[in-house]
Write a protein that holds these residues in place. Sequence first.
Motif, PDB file in Angstrom:
ATOM      1  N   SER A   1      29.282  57.122  63.153  1.00 47.02           N
ATOM      2  CA  SER A   1      28.906  55.946  62.375  1.00 47.02           C
ATOM      3  C   SER A   1      29.296  54.638  63.046  1.00 47.02           C
ATOM      4  O   SER A   1      28.836  53.564  62.638  1.00 47.02           O
ATOM      5  CB  SER A   1      29.533  56.012  60.971  1.00 47.02           C
ATOM      6  N   GLU A   2      30.122  54.695  64.082  1.00 47.71           N
ATOM      7  CA  GLU A   2      30.407  53.498  64.873  1.00 47.71           C
ATOM      8  C   GLU A   2      29.218  53.126  65.737  1.00 47.71           C
ATOM      9  O   GLU A   2      29.089  51.976  66.171  1.00 47.71           O
ATOM     10  CB  GLU A   2      31.651  53.749  65.738  1.00 47.71           C
ATOM     11  N   LEU A   3      28.317  54.090  65.999  1.00 46.90           N
ATOM     12  CA  LEU A   3      27.114  53.891  66.816  1.00 46.90           C
ATOM     13  C   LEU A   3      27.455  53.551  68.267  1.00 46.90           C
ATOM     14  O   LEU A   3      26.598  53.060  69.006  1.00 46.90           O
ATOM     15  CB  LEU A   3      26.208  52.802  66.225  1.00 46.90           C
ATOM     16  N   ALA A   4      28.669  53.811  68.661  1.00 47.40           N
ATOM     17  CA  ALA A   4      29.091  53.543  70.038  1.00 47.40           C
ATOM     18  C   ALA A   4      30.310  54.399  70.352  1.00 47.40           C
ATOM     19  O   ALA A   4      31.145  54.673  69.475  1.00 47.40           O
ATOM     20  CB  ALA A   4      29.431  52.068  70.234  1.00 47.40           C
ATOM     21  N   ALA A   5      30.414  54.814  71.599  1.00 47.97           N
ATOM     22  CA  ALA A   5      31.566  55.616  72.031  1.00 47.97           C
ATOM     23  C   ALA A   5      32.681  54.674  72.449  1.00 47.97           C
ATOM     24  O   ALA A   5      32.844  54.347  73.628  1.00 47.97           O
ATOM     25  CB  ALA A   5      31.154  56.529  73.180  1.00 47.97           C
TER      26      ALA A   5
ATOM     27  N   ASP B   1      32.833  51.020  53.615  1.00 46.78           N
ATOM     28  CA  ASP B   1      32.369  52.395  53.465  1.00 46.78           C
ATOM     29  C   ASP B   1      31.787  52.810  54.810  1.00 46.78           C
ATOM     30  O   ASP B   1      30.580  52.776  55.020  1.00 46.78           O
ATOM     31  CB  ASP B   1      31.324  52.504  52.352  1.00 46.78           C
ATOM     32  N   PHE B   2      32.668  53.187  55.715  1.00 48.28           N
ATOM     33  CA  PHE B   2      32.276  53.361  57.109  1.00 48.28           C
ATOM     34  C   PHE B   2      31.215  54.434  57.286  1.00 48.28           C
ATOM     35  O   PHE B   2      30.286  54.274  58.072  1.00 48.28           O
ATOM     36  CB  PHE B   2      33.504  53.703  57.957  1.00 48.28           C
ATOM     37  N   ALA B   3      31.335  55.550  56.546  1.00 51.48           N
ATOM     38  CA  ALA B   3      30.409  56.657  56.781  1.00 51.48           C
ATOM     39  C   ALA B   3      29.823  57.270  55.516  1.00 51.48           C
ATOM     40  O   ALA B   3      29.162  58.301  55.601  1.00 51.48           O
ATOM     41  CB  ALA B   3      31.094  57.751  57.605  1.00 51.48           C
TER      42      ALA B   3
END
Length: 428
Positions: free
Chosen positions: A236-240, A177-179
């Motif tokens: 939601s990855e918290l990183a670019a 549930d990625f986001a």
Amino acid sequence: MDQGNTAFLLIAAALVLLMTPGLAFFYGGLVKAKSVISMMMLSFGALGLIGVLWVVYGYAIAFPGAEGLVAPWSIDFTAIGLESLLETPEDAAFPPLAFVAFQATFAILTVALVSGAIADRAKFGAWMVFAGIWATVVYFPVASWVFNFGLADDGSFAYGGWTTFGLQEWLGTGVIDFAGGTAVHINAGAAALALALVLGRRVVFQKGAHVPHNPPFVLLGAGLLWFGWFGFNAGSELAADGTAAIAFVNTIAAPAAALLAWLVVEKIRNGKATSVGAASGAVAGLVAITPACASVTPMFAILLGIIAGAVCAVAVDLKFKLGFDDSLDVVGIHLVGGLIGTLFLGFFANNTGLLQSGGNPSQLIAQAVSAVAVLVYSFVLAFVIGLAIEKTMGFRVKNEDEIAGIDTVVHGEEGYSFGEPVAASSRI
């Protein structure tokens, strides 16, 4: 500390925060002109209340950093008021408060989503009481179930909510549930269904009786939601990085396909493709891709969007057949769309889905268990909370006030004044 990722996370948080005013426009355009202020205020009320509660104790409930399986009511008392998070650890990828801010916007939006089920007939004060209690006993713990997990040095789960860590121990895989397909959309949709049952039907409840008063507002709101959703999903990855890029592309593909699918269903069913249908289809696709945005290819995102757009276009009419008055189709779009996106991963998630892993059913079981658990937990508690408010302070306005228009009754204002203006504000 990576300043690029920090900037990315803060910008994503700002985008998600914009979704709540966008939702206010989306919902506001769907109701009658005499209810637009009341409808939009339900979203802005949630923004104010949940923003405060998150800082005071919401984050401490949702993200307790205890070792071992986090119980449904674990609380990190050191995080009350966020005082312990003001300093950034030397090895942190970004300041803790950046993550706090990002997750705050999820909490605000989830609560605001529920309000669409009670349009035209809810007291503002009763809604605020419900919002505070439901966020405390439902959203904050459920966010912990889904979003709160930490990794050990070897990459395994060190601690976390039971839908991630607990199911991993049992099935070998946790929920994907990625986001927020479960924590946000199924959660809000189940609560919306409960409140629709508690408050009952509007005075006039039949198909075609409540025509959206401002389709341009609906399109504006949908556009703001779609724009903010890139922060919701990619952020939601918290990183670019590459995963954020996949989530971004899928957040274009799925709602675009859902928009087209909804319009096709509308054209077949009613002979016309409407602007409100286009906006609703896009939102249905956004809901469905939320849990799946980082775990499917763009072509599967299009497939998911087509399914969600078509099914949700049909599902919004179920309220007339089943007799519950979900005013603005929170159930038909968010609950149904959230279930579609969550279960779709059980079949098509990269490497782990039933049809992508040689027939291993573990991912499908994990998705189903998590979806059902959140649905039942949210529905039961929302029903109990809503019923208690209705029996004590009263949740629903009087029928005559609903007919007259609750903007002037509840807020002393009118959305559109064509005669003598109504001004309740002391600064006018």
